[in-house]
Design a protein around this motif. Structure first.
Motif, short mmCIF file in Angstrom:
data_model
loop_
_atom_site.label_atom_id
_atom_site.label_comp_id
_atom_site.label_asym_id
_atom_site.label_seq_id
_atom_site.Cartn_x
_atom_site.Cartn_y
_atom_site.Cartn_z
N VAL A 104 0.83 -1.20 0.00
CA VAL A 104 0.00 0.00 0.00
C VAL A 104 0.87 1.25 0.00
O VAL A 104 1.81 1.39 0.77
CB VAL A 104 -0.93 0.01 1.23
N ALA A 105 0.52 2.17 -0.89
CA ALA A 105 1.24 3.44 -0.96
C ALA A 105 0.87 4.32 0.22
O ALA A 105 -0.26 4.29 0.72
CB ALA A 105 0.93 4.14 -2.27
N GLN A 106 1.81 5.12 0.68
CA GLN A 106 1.57 6.04 1.78
C GLN A 106 2.40 7.30 1.57
O GLN A 106 3.25 7.36 0.68
CB GLN A 106 1.91 5.39 3.11
N ASN A 107 2.13 8.31 2.38
CA ASN A 107 2.87 9.55 2.25
C ASN A 107 4.28 9.39 2.82
O ASN A 107 4.45 8.98 3.97
CB ASN A 107 2.15 10.68 2.97
N LYS A 111 4.93 8.37 -11.77
CA LYS A 111 5.15 9.61 -12.53
C LYS A 111 4.62 10.86 -11.84
O LYS A 111 4.49 11.91 -12.47
CB LYS A 111 4.54 9.51 -13.94
N LYS A 112 4.34 10.78 -10.56
CA LYS A 112 3.89 11.95 -9.82
C LYS A 112 5.08 12.78 -9.35
O LYS A 112 6.11 12.24 -8.94
CB LYS A 112 3.04 11.54 -8.62
N THR A 113 4.93 14.12 -9.42
CA THR A 113 6.01 15.02 -9.03
C THR A 113 5.53 16.03 -8.00
O THR A 113 4.43 16.57 -8.12
CB THR A 113 6.55 15.78 -10.26
N VAL A 114 6.35 16.29 -6.99
CA VAL A 114 6.10 17.35 -6.01
C VAL A 114 7.33 18.24 -5.96
O VAL A 114 8.40 17.88 -6.46
CB VAL A 114 5.78 16.79 -4.61
N ILE A 115 7.17 19.41 -5.34
CA ILE A 115 8.25 20.39 -5.26
C ILE A 115 8.56 20.65 -3.79
O ILE A 115 7.65 20.82 -2.97
CB ILE A 115 7.85 21.72 -5.94
N SER A 116 9.84 20.71 -3.44
CA SER A 116 10.22 21.00 -2.05
C SER A 116 9.96 22.46 -1.72
O SER A 116 10.12 23.34 -2.57
CB SER A 116 11.70 20.66 -1.82
N ASN A 117 9.55 22.73 -0.49
CA ASN A 117 9.23 24.10 -0.09
C ASN A 117 10.49 24.85 0.37
O ASN A 117 11.61 24.37 0.21
CB ASN A 117 8.15 24.11 0.99
N GLU A 118 10.28 26.04 0.95
CA GLU A 118 11.41 26.89 1.33
C GLU A 118 12.28 26.26 2.42
O GLU A 118 13.42 26.67 2.62
CB GLU A 118 10.93 28.27 1.78
N PHE A 152 9.22 18.06 1.66
CA PHE A 152 8.23 17.62 0.68
C PHE A 152 7.55 16.37 1.21
O PHE A 152 8.03 15.71 2.14
CB PHE A 152 8.88 17.32 -0.67
N SER A 153 6.42 16.04 0.61
CA SER A 153 5.71 14.82 0.92
C SER A 153 5.17 14.25 -0.38
O SER A 153 4.58 14.99 -1.18
CB SER A 153 4.55 15.09 1.89
N ILE A 154 5.39 12.96 -0.60
CA ILE A 154 4.97 12.33 -1.85
C ILE A 154 4.45 10.93 -1.56
O ILE A 154 4.92 10.25 -0.64
CB ILE A 154 6.15 12.28 -2.85
N VAL A 155 3.47 10.50 -2.33
CA VAL A 155 2.90 9.16 -2.17
C VAL A 155 3.86 8.14 -2.77
O VAL A 155 4.30 8.28 -3.92
CB VAL A 155 1.52 9.07 -2.85
N ALA A 156 4.20 7.13 -1.98
CA ALA A 156 5.13 6.10 -2.45
C ALA A 156 4.89 4.81 -1.68
O ALA A 156 4.29 4.81 -0.60
CB ALA A 156 6.57 6.56 -2.27
N LYS A 157 5.37 3.73 -2.24
CA LYS A 157 5.28 2.42 -1.59
C LYS A 157 6.62 1.71 -1.74
O LYS A 157 7.45 2.09 -2.59
CB LYS A 157 4.16 1.59 -2.20
N PRO A 158 6.88 0.70 -0.92
CA PRO A 158 8.14 -0.04 -1.04
C PRO A 158 8.37 -0.54 -2.47
O PRO A 158 7.47 -1.07 -3.10
CB PRO A 158 7.95 -1.20 -0.06
N GLY A 159 9.58 -0.31 -2.95
CA GLY A 159 9.92 -0.70 -4.31
C GLY A 159 9.92 0.46 -5.28
O GLY A 159 10.56 0.39 -6.33
N LEU A 171 10.40 4.41 4.95
CA LEU A 171 9.07 4.95 5.24
C LEU A 171 8.84 5.17 6.73
O LEU A 171 8.05 6.03 7.13
CB LEU A 171 8.00 4.00 4.68
N GLN A 172 9.52 4.40 7.56
CA GLN A 172 9.31 4.48 9.00
C GLN A 172 10.12 5.58 9.67
O GLN A 172 9.88 5.92 10.82
CB GLN A 172 9.64 3.13 9.64
N GLN A 173 11.07 6.16 8.94
CA GLN A 173 11.91 7.20 9.54
C GLN A 173 11.13 8.50 9.68
O GLN A 173 10.40 8.91 8.77
CB GLN A 173 13.16 7.43 8.68
N ALA A 174 11.29 9.14 10.82
CA ALA A 174 10.52 10.35 11.12
C ALA A 174 10.95 11.54 10.28
O ALA A 174 10.12 12.33 9.82
CB ALA A 174 10.65 10.68 12.60
N GLN A 175 12.25 11.68 10.06
CA GLN A 175 12.73 12.83 9.29
C GLN A 175 13.89 12.38 8.39
O GLN A 175 15.05 12.46 8.77
CB GLN A 175 13.18 13.97 10.21
#
Length: 236
Positions: free
Chosen positions: A19-22, A47-54, A58-65, A87-91
């Motif tokens: 399952v994909a998650q943020n 193929k989804k793209t996000v941009i990092s803020n100042e 960033f946050s992007i939907v992803a799953k293992p693999g 995915l389990q790392q806080a930062q």
């Protein structure tokens, strides 16, 4: 019943892995440790793209693999393969390396009429292939529109699949860099008056494709594109 319970537990575990998650992280300069903002982060699988803020976040939907590509102007690109530990790392922090700008004088003089994007492409190529393959740096050529840099892929197609995959990855990452150079915040701010948060959302929502930009090489085309998309954005 016991076996059934174990089966359901195992199935649930496998399902969670799929399952994909943020996934949230911060992009930083590897030397200064300062945040890298307006970097593009693309999930190469969906193929989804996000941009990092100042703050470089960033946050992007992803799953293992899944594989993420991270690209920013004047930096070598990087990739990150998503797994459960990541995915389990806080930062999670991703460090981008500034381009070395160490091309020899002969190369610089030979390409003195190239754009900043083309010169950066040469630097990225040198950095990438120096650590990825045993081949020497390939000869370069103009891209389709004369703006980007091409690559002699035929030179690399041999028995080693990993090297071919490296060429494919390099090409994908260069496309992200090309979009960043054309569709950048400095250019956008000349025609768009939006607060930083809204500008980021606009850039993510209406990020043009590499194919479209290649088919529309003139800045005037991009200005019309921005104006049209801004009207749609403001309606929402």
């Amino acid at each position: 019943m016991k076996k059934s319970g174990l089966f359901l537990l195992f199935f649930s575990f496998i399902f969670q892995l799929a399952v994909a998650q943020n996934f949230s992280a911060i992009v930083k300069d590897s030397l200064t440790k300062e945040p890298v903002y307006f970097a593009s982060i693309t999930n190469l699988n969906n193929k989804k793209t996000v941009i990092s803020n100042e703050k470089g976040a960033f946050s992007i939907v992803a799953k293992p693999g899944d594989i993420l590509s991270i690209a920013s102007i004047s930096y070598s690109f990087d990739t990150l393969q998503i797994n459960t530990k990541v995915l389990q790392q806080a930062q999670y922090i991703i460090y981008l390396h500034p381009l070395s700008k160490m091309l020899d004088e002969v190369t610089v003089s030979a390409h003195k009429n190239y754009s900043a994007y083309q010169l950066d492409s040469l630097h990225r190529r040198r950095d990438f292939f120096a650590t990825t393959t045993d081949y020497s740096i390939p000869a370069v050529s103009n891209g389709n529109s004369g703006v980007g840099m091409g690559i002699n892929i035929d030179h690399f197609f041999g028995p080693d699949k990993r090297k071919r995959e490296a060429i494919k990855l390099f090409s994908q990452m260069e496309q992200e860099h090309y979009i960043n150079y054309r569709f950048n915040p400095t250019f956008l701010k000349q025609y768009v008056t939006l607060p930083t948060g809204s500008l980021l959302l606009f850039m993510e929502t209406y990020r043009p494709t590499y194919k479209w930009l290649r088919q529309h090489p003139h800045q005037e085309d991009l200005i019309y594109y921005i104006n049209d998309k801004l009207k749609l954005f403001l309606k929402k």
